[in-house]
Design an enzyme around this catalytic site. Sequence first.
Site, PDB file in Angstrom:
ATOM      1  N   ASP A 298       0.873  -1.162   0.000  1.00  0.00           N
ATOM      2  CA  ASP A 298       0.000   0.000   0.000  1.00  0.00           C
ATOM      3  C   ASP A 298       0.918   1.223   0.000  1.00  0.00           C
ATOM      4  O   ASP A 298       2.117   1.135   0.302  1.00  0.00           O
ATOM      5  CB  ASP A 298      -0.945  -0.004   1.199  1.00  0.00           C
ATOM      6  CG  ASP A 298      -2.129   0.946   0.977  1.00  0.00           C
ATOM      7  OD1 ASP A 298      -2.079   1.758   0.021  1.00  0.00           O
ATOM      8  OD2 ASP A 298      -3.098   0.896   1.750  1.00  0.00           O
TER       9      ASP A 298
HETATM   10  C1  BGC Z   1      -4.840   3.491   0.057  1.00  0.00           C
HETATM   11  C2  BGC Z   1      -5.002   2.505  -1.063  1.00  0.00           C
HETATM   12  C3  BGC Z   1      -4.846   3.209  -2.382  1.00  0.00           C
HETATM   13  C4  BGC Z   1      -3.494   3.900  -2.423  1.00  0.00           C
HETATM   14  C5  BGC Z   1      -3.239   4.646  -3.713  1.00  0.00           C
HETATM   15  C6  BGC Z   1      -3.582   4.326  -0.070  1.00  0.00           C
HETATM   16  O1  BGC Z   1      -3.596   5.402   0.808  1.00  0.00           O
HETATM   17  O2  BGC Z   1      -4.859   2.809   1.288  1.00  0.00           O
HETATM   18  O3  BGC Z   1      -6.250   1.859  -0.988  1.00  0.00           O
HETATM   19  O4  BGC Z   1      -4.969   2.316  -3.450  1.00  0.00           O
HETATM   20  O5  BGC Z   1      -3.438   4.836  -1.360  1.00  0.00           O
HETATM   21  O6  BGC Z   1      -4.027   5.763  -3.827  1.00  0.00           O
END
Ligand code: BGC
Length: 756
Positions: A298
Amino acid sequence: MKRILTIGSALLSAAVAFAQAPQLNKNNIDEVVKAMTLEEKITLVVGANRFVGDENGPGPAPGMPERRSVDMTGLVEKPKSDGVTAFSSGRVKGAAGDVVPVERLGITTMVLADGPAGLRIDATRPGDENTYYCTAFPIGSLLSASWDPELTQRVTTAMGSEVLEYGADVLLAPAMNIHRNPLCGRNFEYYSEDPLLAGKIAAAYVKGVQSNGVGTSVKHFAANSQETLRNGQNASVSERALREIYLKGFEIVVKEAQPWTIMSSYNKINGVLASENRWLITDVLRGEWGFKGFVMTDWWAEENGARQIAAGNDMLMPGTPHQYADILAAVESGRLDIRFLDDCVRRILQVMVASPTFNRYEYSNKPDLAAHAALTREAASQGMVLLKNGNALPLAKKRKVALFGVPSYDTMVGGSGSGYVNRAYKVTVDEGLEAAGFRLDKELAASYREYVKAEKAKQPAEYFWIIPTVEETVIGPAEAEAAARRNDVCIYSIGRMAGEGGDRTLTPGDWYLSKTEETNLDVLCEAFHKAGKKVIVLLNMGNIVDMSWSSKPDAILHTWMDGQEAGNSVADVLSGKVSPSGKLPMTIAKHYEDYSSAKDFPMSNGNPGDVNYDEDIFVGYRHFDRYPETILYPFGFGLSYTSFEYSGLKAEKSGDALQISVKVTNTGKCSGREVVQIYVGAPEGNAVKPVKELRAFGKTAELKPKESEVLTMTVKLSDLRRFDAYEREWKLDKGEYVVSAAASSQDIRENVTVTL
Ligand code: BGC
């Protein structure tokens, strides 16, 4: 002269190296890996954002630092001061991440973009007159409330075509963490308290998106059940609860749909960060389930890049200079065996060779937004849940409607954070009702519209991190009485916004109704009931709220967050054009304290960072089945404008599966669809078990009055097993299994027993 010669020979040797370098294709991945330098390998696994410094990027949203570290001494997350804060700004503006190409070897970029309710990219680009709007589809909880994998797949086939036509390669979705607690801020993106429902909806989601030749990233793997201290909190959870509840849905998706990628979560599981957890990523995900794609972190989940690579977490997103340096140092010092890195590189390349960018797909930037809008309107109407109906719905058109409540005029169509979508428009409930031919009380509508407009003018524009909402207004008794005289019926909307980065709170205005909402509801019920007229409440939110007030209105329709056609979808259901067929993917308890995780959410014993999953496997209805007196609306519950009878339930063992069938007949007066749930209660064995567990479900086609359909479902015997924590294996207990066909977890219509 000497200088010219030197430059000439350097160019020549570069040209030779280039000519000799293999160019990536789907048959020479090993050869390409062999030809890569260490630096090139690290370049591939660390996302492009490592090149973007603070000064180049947009920086974090106000109050929402994109790059975080956890202050374990309190409930505060502080931005690191050393860091990179911008999203990478690649070819597709607003995409969350880019893979860095290694041109020498024909390794291209890949564009990774959010998110669950539709593609999230920037709608406009500086110096470019074109627009790049995407369709805001219904949110995750609504898709699961439809209990309709086929519909989900149609929705995500459309979603995936936007990914393809806007030039992206991987959609960062579906998000499918278990609704462990109703206050989790991202429950709206997620599906259910039950892993089978979540897994089946997610598998359909992946199949739809990937049918376009683009990828998905199933997230957040795993036990990412809250937003509070999300970057470092430690989920202390038994292996049985992991296997049966928190991993089960992921297992279903991997086995049924082979997602191109998986996104590991921020949290720790039993002390080890998910992205550094080799047991989770390598042993279970790949070894046991046969996952073939690659795993990415993530965003900004970093502590130690080398440990992530060693765990089998192939790609570090969005990429930081620190991660690059970390891996380089680890390989050079011998701390990280290069074969771990090679495996990661190989797995990324295997996905890349199938991607549109690698295959030079000529995207149009013109997906069929009109067709997708029609689909989103239809889909949303299939997931709404009718919780109560005392002869109030459906509403005949041309009725005079007193439409109250700010969310009726400023309808919330999706949540905030990475699940946000830059859509071209939204249809609010007032607009949808008018378009459908209802006669709204003009005076009332005008005053709400004016108020909403004035309030909006004071607020910042909607932005993916922050969707400002307008405060509810107080409705006075005189106003309510006058409206009751002028109109045939009252509709009152209650809304809740939620989003990434924070959990909801146990306060009035969030979990509880605010004082204003409570009095408004009382005042409206009093005035309209005195006039012999009905009050209908619409719930406009991604999850649920306290509903201790539910006895007051005549009807309650949970409309969720419906995507950009919200108002039209709501009108379709209120008018009876569509009979509601959604059912709750979670339990609504009488009191918050009745949820089994209540005392351990968002932390245990006031201890920042530690969350004990003491309720173990008893999440959702698995818990409430033991305390049915605490249920207000059970898991799987939802009314229809018609009624259904179940008959002829059969469950027969055939080979290594149970073949189950049940006949459903529409016994009411209008057409409708019915969701049938198959629960199985297992013999005790030597383990504590839930009373019953959802093992299959089906949804009928639209049945006319008196029409029947026989639903058939298959349950593999292996899916009836429990995880034996001591022996660390799945076991099928011998004995009698009770197979039930049910209209909800508390409304069992027929039972049969099977001895295994
Ligand atoms: C989130 C993800 C997301 C990623 C990219 C993170 O803060 O937890 O779900 O895909 O950012 O935007």
